[in-house]
Design a protein around this motif. Structure first.
Motif, PDB file in Angstrom:
ATOM      1  N   LEU A  73      -4.489   4.359   5.795  1.00 30.41           N
ATOM      2  CA  LEU A  73      -4.654   3.448   6.923  1.00 30.41           C
ATOM      3  C   LEU A  73      -4.635   2.006   6.414  1.00 30.41           C
ATOM      4  CD1 LEU A  73      -5.259   2.885   9.907  1.00 30.41           C
ATOM      5  CD2 LEU A  73      -7.699   3.223   9.385  1.00 30.41           C
ATOM      6  N   LEU A  74      -3.648   1.238   6.860  1.00 24.44           N
ATOM      7  CA  LEU A  74      -3.474  -0.152   6.430  1.00 24.44           C
ATOM      8  C   LEU A  74      -3.623  -1.072   7.638  1.00 24.44           C
ATOM      9  CD1 LEU A  74      -0.254   0.355   4.245  1.00 24.44           C
ATOM     10  CD2 LEU A  74      -2.641   0.385   3.465  1.00 24.44           C
ATOM     11  N   LEU A  75      -4.590  -1.975   7.581  1.00 23.71           N
ATOM     12  CA  LEU A  75      -4.778  -2.950   8.651  1.00 23.71           C
ATOM     13  C   LEU A  75      -4.361  -4.318   8.108  1.00 23.71           C
ATOM     14  CD1 LEU A  75      -8.235  -1.873  10.166  1.00 23.71           C
ATOM     15  CD2 LEU A  75      -5.936  -1.104  10.756  1.00 23.71           C
ATOM     16  N   PRO A  76      -3.150  -4.775   8.438  1.00 21.54           N
ATOM     17  CA  PRO A  76      -2.647  -6.018   7.862  1.00 21.54           C
ATOM     18  C   PRO A  76      -3.448  -7.236   8.323  1.00 21.54           C
ATOM     19  CG  PRO A  76      -1.167  -5.225   9.570  1.00 21.54           C
ATOM     20  CD  PRO A  76      -2.190  -4.152   9.362  1.00 21.54           C
ATOM     21  N   ALA A  77      -4.063  -7.917   7.367  1.00 24.78           N
ATOM     22  CA  ALA A  77      -4.947  -9.036   7.696  1.00 24.78           C
ATOM     23  C   ALA A  77      -4.221 -10.153   8.420  1.00 24.78           C
ATOM     24  CB  ALA A  77      -5.597  -9.560   6.410  1.00 24.78           C
ATOM     25  N   GLU A 101      -7.349   0.235   3.988  1.00 23.12           N
ATOM     26  CA  GLU A 101      -7.069  -0.528   2.781  1.00 23.12           C
ATOM     27  C   GLU A 101      -6.580  -1.920   3.169  1.00 23.12           C
ATOM     28  OE1 GLU A 101      -4.385   1.501   0.159  1.00 23.12           O
ATOM     29  OE2 GLU A 101      -5.142   3.475   0.741  1.00 23.12           O
ATOM     30  N   GLU A 102      -6.768  -2.871   2.267  1.00 27.23           N
ATOM     31  CA  GLU A 102      -6.272  -4.220   2.509  1.00 27.23           C
ATOM     32  C   GLU A 102      -4.743  -4.213   2.475  1.00 27.23           C
ATOM     33  OE1 GLU A 102      -7.887  -7.074  -0.158  1.00 27.23           O
ATOM     34  OE2 GLU A 102      -9.968  -6.719   0.466  1.00 27.23           O
ATOM     35  N   LEU A 158       3.952   0.336   2.041  1.00 28.35           N
ATOM     36  CA  LEU A 158       3.907   1.629   2.721  1.00 28.35           C
ATOM     37  C   LEU A 158       4.132   2.818   1.790  1.00 28.35           C
ATOM     38  CD1 LEU A 158       6.006   0.522   5.817  1.00 28.35           C
ATOM     39  CD2 LEU A 158       3.565   1.081   5.832  1.00 28.35           C
ATOM     40  N   ALA A 159       4.348   2.557   0.511  1.00 34.18           N
ATOM     41  CA  ALA A 159       4.609   3.643  -0.442  1.00 34.18           C
ATOM     42  C   ALA A 159       3.443   4.626  -0.473  1.00 34.18           C
ATOM     43  CB  ALA A 159       4.850   3.060  -1.837  1.00 34.18           C
ATOM     44  N   GLY A 160       3.777   5.895  -0.656  1.00 26.18           N
ATOM     45  CA  GLY A 160       2.738   6.918  -0.750  1.00 26.18           C
ATOM     46  C   GLY A 160       2.073   7.255   0.562  1.00 26.18           C
ATOM     47  N   GLY A 161       2.769   7.046   1.678  1.00 27.68           N
ATOM     48  CA  GLY A 161       2.209   7.433   2.974  1.00 27.68           C
ATOM     49  C   GLY A 161       1.352   6.380   3.629  1.00 27.68           C
ATOM     50  N   GLY A 162       1.678   5.105   3.416  1.00 28.17           N
ATOM     51  CA  GLY A 162       0.949   4.047   4.104  1.00 28.17           C
ATOM     52  C   GLY A 162       1.337   3.953   5.564  1.00 28.17           C
ATOM     53  N   LEU A 163       0.389   3.561   6.405  1.00 30.45           N
ATOM     54  CA  LEU A 163       0.635   3.412   7.840  1.00 30.45           C
ATOM     55  C   LEU A 163       0.005   2.094   8.274  1.00 30.45           C
ATOM     56  CD1 LEU A 163       1.843   5.013  10.302  1.00 30.45           C
ATOM     57  CD2 LEU A 163      -0.509   5.694  10.798  1.00 30.45           C
TER      58      LEU A 163
END
Length: 228
Positions: A16-20, A49-50, A125-130
């Motif tokens: 889970l990626l929340l783009p700042a 993750e950041e 997004l590498a390795g299954g980032g969303l």
């Protein structure tokens, strides 16, 4: 629309990626509108993750898309416009005037910017980032609003709408929030070639919130309606 099966297998649980930078570009009220969906996403997929949406400013990101899209639009419609002289409405007329100029300029710097942005997002997004962020900076403008209101909203929205089309990535917008009595969407942006996986993630989040599977998906979504 699915053009075929995913190119490779992706993990059952995305990162889970929340783009700042994307979240900083929208009002605090929109953060609150998505508090429950984001809490549910953390419960489903783990803590976030950041991340960032762009290696540059979001404004630069949007400008790259704007120039490249405009040049493509003029190549498709320019001869028709010059021959037929259709009556174009406010905003559309000015954007096609810009498109005429964009089609004649040296686009190499913008293509290089696109390549840099794509490489950056591929790494994020590498390795299954969303990447998860608001689809728009707020509810859509009212029909009774002025042309200036519409143009301001369009300019603010463009940076959030551009990533998928610019980098060729699958994007999904989920109607998971309400602000000022109107629906607002949350975007899920995944790695290239993982359209099916992004849909599965969207279905999982919708079902966990007790929502029906009414989803809109696009591979490499380009918001051409905002141009035209």
């Amino acid at each position: 629309m699915l053009c075929g099966p995913d190119e490779k297998a992706f993990p059952a649980r995305p990162r889970l990626l929340l783009p700042a930078d994307a979240w900083a570009a929208v009002p605090k009220e929109l953060h609150e509108a998505f508090s429950r969906p984001l809490s549910e996403a953390r419960a489903l997929w783990g803590g976030e993750e950041e991340a960032r949406l762009a290696p540059c400013t979001l404004g630069r990101f949007a400008e790259a898309f704007r120039h490249l899209q405009a040049a493509e639009a003029w190549r498709s419609w320019g001869s028709f416009i010059e021959q037929v002289h259709p009556a174009l409405g406010p905003g559309v007329r000015e954007r096609f005037a810009f498109a005429r100029e964009a089609a004649s300029e040296d686009l190499r710097p913008w293509r290089e910017e696109r390549s840099r942005i794509k490489a950056f997002l591929d790494e994020e997004l590498a390795g299954g980032g969303l990447l998860v962020f608001p689809t728009l900076p707020g509810p859509g403008p009212l029909r009774s609003g002025s042309d200036a209101d519409m143009e301001h909203f369009r300019s603010s929205a463009f940076a959030l709408l551009s990533p998928a089309g610019l980098a060729g990535l699958p994007s999904l917008s989920l109607p998971l929030g309400t602000l000022q009595g109107a629906p607002v969407g949350l975007t899920l942006l995944g790695p290239a070639g993982c359209d099916e996986w992004v849909l599965r993630c969207g279905c999982e989040l919708m079902e966990s919130l007790g929502r029906p599977r009414m989803l809109f998906s696009s591979a490499g979504f380009a918001p051409i309606f905002f141009f035209l």
